[in-house]
Design a protein around this motif. Structure first.
Motif, mmCIF file in Angstrom:
data_model
loop_
_atom_site.group_PDB
_atom_site.id
_atom_site.type_symbol
_atom_site.label_atom_id
_atom_site.label_comp_id
_atom_site.label_asym_id
_atom_site.label_seq_id
_atom_site.Cartn_x
_atom_site.Cartn_y
_atom_site.Cartn_z
ATOM 1 N N GLU A 72 -7.444 5.688 -3.564
ATOM 2 C CA GLU A 72 -6.807 5.540 -4.882
ATOM 3 C C GLU A 72 -5.342 5.951 -4.801
ATOM 4 O O GLU A 72 -4.456 5.302 -5.379
ATOM 5 C CB GLU A 72 -7.540 6.401 -5.915
ATOM 6 N N ASP A 73 -5.076 7.038 -4.079
ATOM 7 C CA ASP A 73 -3.705 7.503 -3.917
ATOM 8 C C ASP A 73 -2.882 6.505 -3.115
ATOM 9 O O ASP A 73 -1.695 6.282 -3.403
ATOM 10 C CB ASP A 73 -3.710 8.871 -3.232
ATOM 11 N N VAL A 74 -3.513 5.896 -2.105
ATOM 12 C CA VAL A 74 -2.821 4.882 -1.301
ATOM 13 C C VAL A 74 -2.325 3.749 -2.184
ATOM 14 O O VAL A 74 -1.171 3.311 -2.095
ATOM 15 C CB VAL A 74 -3.752 4.334 -0.204
ATOM 16 N N VAL A 75 -3.189 3.263 -3.078
ATOM 17 C CA VAL A 75 -2.808 2.139 -3.946
ATOM 18 C C VAL A 75 -1.629 2.528 -4.829
ATOM 19 O O VAL A 75 -0.675 1.741 -5.009
ATOM 20 C CB VAL A 75 -4.008 1.685 -4.800
ATOM 21 N N SER A 76 -1.656 3.733 -5.384
ATOM 22 C CA SER A 76 -0.551 4.183 -6.232
ATOM 23 C C SER A 76 0.756 4.250 -5.453
ATOM 24 O O SER A 76 1.821 3.832 -5.945
ATOM 25 C CB SER A 76 -0.867 5.563 -6.814
ATOM 26 N N ARG A 77 0.685 4.747 -4.226
ATOM 27 C CA ARG A 77 1.890 4.869 -3.409
ATOM 28 C C ARG A 77 2.402 3.511 -2.965
ATOM 29 O O ARG A 77 3.625 3.271 -2.903
ATOM 30 C CB ARG A 77 1.600 5.781 -2.211
ATOM 31 N N VAL A 78 1.495 2.596 -2.663
ATOM 32 C CA VAL A 78 1.912 1.235 -2.309
ATOM 33 C C VAL A 78 2.580 0.568 -3.497
ATOM 34 O O VAL A 78 3.614 -0.105 -3.363
ATOM 35 C CB VAL A 78 0.698 0.404 -1.827
ATOM 36 N N GLU A 79 2.014 0.760 -4.691
ATOM 37 C CA GLU A 79 2.596 0.126 -5.879
ATOM 38 C C GLU A 79 4.006 0.649 -6.133
ATOM 39 O O GLU A 79 4.906 -0.110 -6.506
ATOM 40 C CB GLU A 79 1.706 0.376 -7.090
ATOM 41 N N ARG A 80 4.215 1.945 -5.937
ATOM 42 C CA ARG A 80 5.559 2.506 -6.126
ATOM 43 C C ARG A 80 6.534 1.956 -5.098
ATOM 44 O O ARG A 80 7.688 1.635 -5.419
ATOM 45 C CB ARG A 80 5.511 4.037 -6.035
ATOM 46 N N ALA A 81 6.085 1.852 -3.861
ATOM 47 C CA ALA A 81 6.986 1.451 -2.778
ATOM 48 C C ALA A 81 7.237 -0.053 -2.735
ATOM 49 O O ALA A 81 8.345 -0.488 -2.407
ATOM 50 C CB ALA A 81 6.413 1.909 -1.437
ATOM 51 N N LEU A 82 6.216 -0.853 -3.051
ATOM 52 C CA LEU A 82 6.335 -2.309 -2.898
ATOM 53 C C LEU A 82 6.334 -3.051 -4.226
ATOM 54 O O LEU A 82 6.332 -4.288 -4.247
ATOM 55 C CB LEU A 82 5.192 -2.844 -2.023
ATOM 56 N N GLY A 83 6.342 -2.321 -5.335
ATOM 57 C CA GLY A 83 6.346 -2.994 -6.634
ATOM 58 C C GLY A 83 7.577 -3.843 -6.867
ATOM 59 O O GLY A 83 7.540 -4.830 -7.608
ATOM 60 N N GLY A 84 8.697 -3.489 -6.213
ATOM 61 C CA GLY A 84 9.915 -4.280 -6.366
ATOM 62 C C GLY A 84 9.937 -5.553 -5.547
ATOM 63 O O GLY A 84 10.854 -6.370 -5.682
ATOM 64 N N TRP A 85 8.955 -5.716 -4.680
ATOM 65 C CA TRP A 85 8.830 -6.956 -3.898
ATOM 66 C C TRP A 85 8.146 -7.979 -4.797
ATOM 67 O O TRP A 85 6.965 -7.877 -5.083
ATOM 68 C CB TRP A 85 7.999 -6.679 -2.656
ATOM 69 N N SER A 86 8.889 -8.953 -5.276
ATOM 70 C CA SER A 86 8.323 -9.883 -6.246
ATOM 71 C C SER A 86 8.922 -11.271 -6.071
ATOM 72 O O SER A 86 9.996 -11.448 -5.496
ATOM 73 C CB SER A 86 8.580 -9.385 -7.669
ATOM 74 N N SER A 87 8.191 -12.255 -6.571
ATOM 75 C CA SER A 87 8.636 -13.646 -6.539
ATOM 76 C C SER A 87 7.737 -14.450 -7.459
ATOM 77 O O SER A 87 6.560 -14.123 -7.652
ATOM 78 C CB SER A 87 8.554 -14.216 -5.116
ATOM 79 N N GLU A 88 8.287 -15.492 -8.041
ATOM 80 C CA GLU A 88 7.478 -16.410 -8.840
ATOM 81 C C GLU A 88 6.668 -17.352 -7.957
ATOM 82 O O GLU A 88 5.714 -17.975 -8.418
ATOM 83 C CB GLU A 88 8.382 -17.233 -9.772
#
Length: 451
Positions: A222-238
């Motif tokens: 669960e902690d891994v997912v939260s940390r991944v979301e913080r670190a890679l949440g800015g990686w985005s594309s339509e």
């Protein structure tokens, strides 16, 4: 006085019997989370606390219809870790090294892959570097030029290798000009790639939607997912990541003879349509393949290596494709015994259906398959790699944990049926690459055609 191993292994009554195998206990399901982030990235996090490390495997579908896509993709993968807006190449390597980590990139016709690891307490640093590379790689002109020149040199050398020639010939024979066949770009195409093309490809195709990140290590999922979301949440594309178009069904047919004047060896590459791991009959096929040519004590190896001495190495295996799976049979033999080797390969293919594996053969391949799977998933890196290979096909941790029981449940009759169904010589096609002077003897065996 010391005794030899042979003396220790014998008694007055004969060889000392081997102890029975210990009972294999069902695998315990580790804590895991499988979810999709807001940006479309799927994250599979598994707790596996064998050592205080963490392994990451990122797989981004990366297909392209343009004939030059393979060349651009190879340069991109080679230059991806050479610097970002925040870090140059040295800084990337240094920051990873300080947390006992590393990161590498590679590409094939289906996927762009990034693999790495670090100490568990360095996970955030590993994620920060990974996110920086995904969103901020700059592909400086001089770095791209250097990587491009190294690639051209490696490809030029590889193109002269018999195994590469045989693989290219097999792919063309099986699938024509399908993008799946572009496993190695032409050196001339790579030489023409410029940094601008690589930057454009990254912007268009290195996207999270459709990609999968597998994380295995000594961390709470669960902690891994939260940390991944913080670190890679800015990686985005339509956009969504580009997947390969479906492959055509592999059609049985004559072997294509591909001339390589003066070759002292012949390369055999035979292939037939098979079934994917999602098929209920896959476990039986897996064991039938092991009996035929899937490990060192298989029938094919015993025949053409141990008995005939035609080759040093022979094997058969399943290759999983975007649309399913194929069986491959591979060996390289001395040119003088090319016809004899083909005769024996066809004989063993037919014999698997005519004379199915004995009970002792079945038990041997069963123990080998279960042992290999358990061994390959015992380490964090092995488990991460296994899962990253399964997830794109709709499988995951549950399938991996349950597969040993499926293997144990396969009956001798199911293996015999798989032998008859999948290994008949008439189901195969493929190529033989060798000196054309030896093709006359091959033509006497029939079902071959010159390329």
């Amino acid at each position: 006085m010391s005794r030899t191993a042979e003396q220790i292994g014998r008694t007055e009554l004969g060889p000392r019997p081997l102890p029975p195998l210990g009972e294999q206990r069902p695998a315990t399901r580790p804590a895991a989370v499988d979810t999709v982030l807001a940006n479309g990235l799927r994250v599979l996090a598994v707790r596996h606390p064998t050592v205080p490390m963490v392994e990451v495997r990122l797989r981004v579908p990366f297909a392209g219809a343009d004939p030059l896509h393979a060349a651009r993709a190879e340069v991109l993968a080679s230059a991806l870790l050479t610097g970002t807006e925040r870090r140059d190449r040295v800084a990337v390597d240094t920051e990873l090294a300080l947390v006992g980590g590393e990161l590498s990139a590679g590409v094939d016709p289906e996927l762009l892959s990034l693999s790495g690891n670090a100490l568990a307490d360095g996970f955030d640093t590993l994620l920060d570097v990974l996110g920086d590379v995904l969103t901020g790689a700059v592909y400086r002109d001089d770095e791209v030029l250097g990587e491009r020149e190294r690639l051209v040199e490696r490809i030029t050398v590889a193109e002269s290798q018999p195994s590469v020639i045989a693989r290219k010939a097999l792919q063309r024979h099986r699938y024509g000009d399908h993008p799946f066949t572009r496993e190695m770009p032409e050196a001339a195409d790579v030489a023409g790639v410029d940094a601008g093309e690589v930057r454009s490809l990254h912007a268009a195709s290195v996207v999270p939607r459709g990609a999968v990140l597998v994380v295995v290590g000594d961390l709470d999922p669960e902690d891994v997912v939260s940390r991944v979301e913080r670190a890679l949440g800015g990686w985005s594309s339509e956009r969504s990541a580009v997947v390969l178009p479906q492959l055509p069904e592999l059609t049985p047919g004559p072997l294509r003879l591909v001339g390589r004047a003066g070759a002292v060896q012949s390369q055999f590459r035979l292939s037939a349509q098979a079934i994917p791991r999602t098929d209920p009959g896959y476990a039986a096929l897996q064991l039938a393949n092991l009996a035929f040519g899937g490990f060192f004590s298989s029938r094919l190896v015993e025949n053409i290596r141990e008995d005939k001495g035609y080759t040093y190495h022979a094997r058969s295996y399943s290759e999983f494709t975007p649309s399913g799976a194929t069986l491959l049979v591979e060996t390289d033999t001395a040119g003088a015994v090319t016809a004899g080797a083909l005769l024996e390969i066809r004989y063993e293919l037919a014999r698997l259906g005519i004379k199915p594996p004995s009970e002792s053969e079945v038990e041997t391949v069963r123990q080998y398959a279960v042992g290999l799977l358990l061994t390959s998933t015992a380490s964090q890196g092995g488990l991460a790699s296994q899962l990253s290979g399964l997830v794109p096909f709709g499988l995951g941790l549950d399938w991996l944990l349950e597969h040993p029981e499926r293997i144990r449940a396969v009956t001798a009759e199911q293996i015999a049926d798989a032998g008859r169904r999948f290994f008949a010589p008439t189901r195969f096609t493929g190529v033989v690459v060798g000196d054309p002077d030896g093709f006359d003897a091959l033509e006497l065996l029939g079902d071959v055609t010159r390329g």
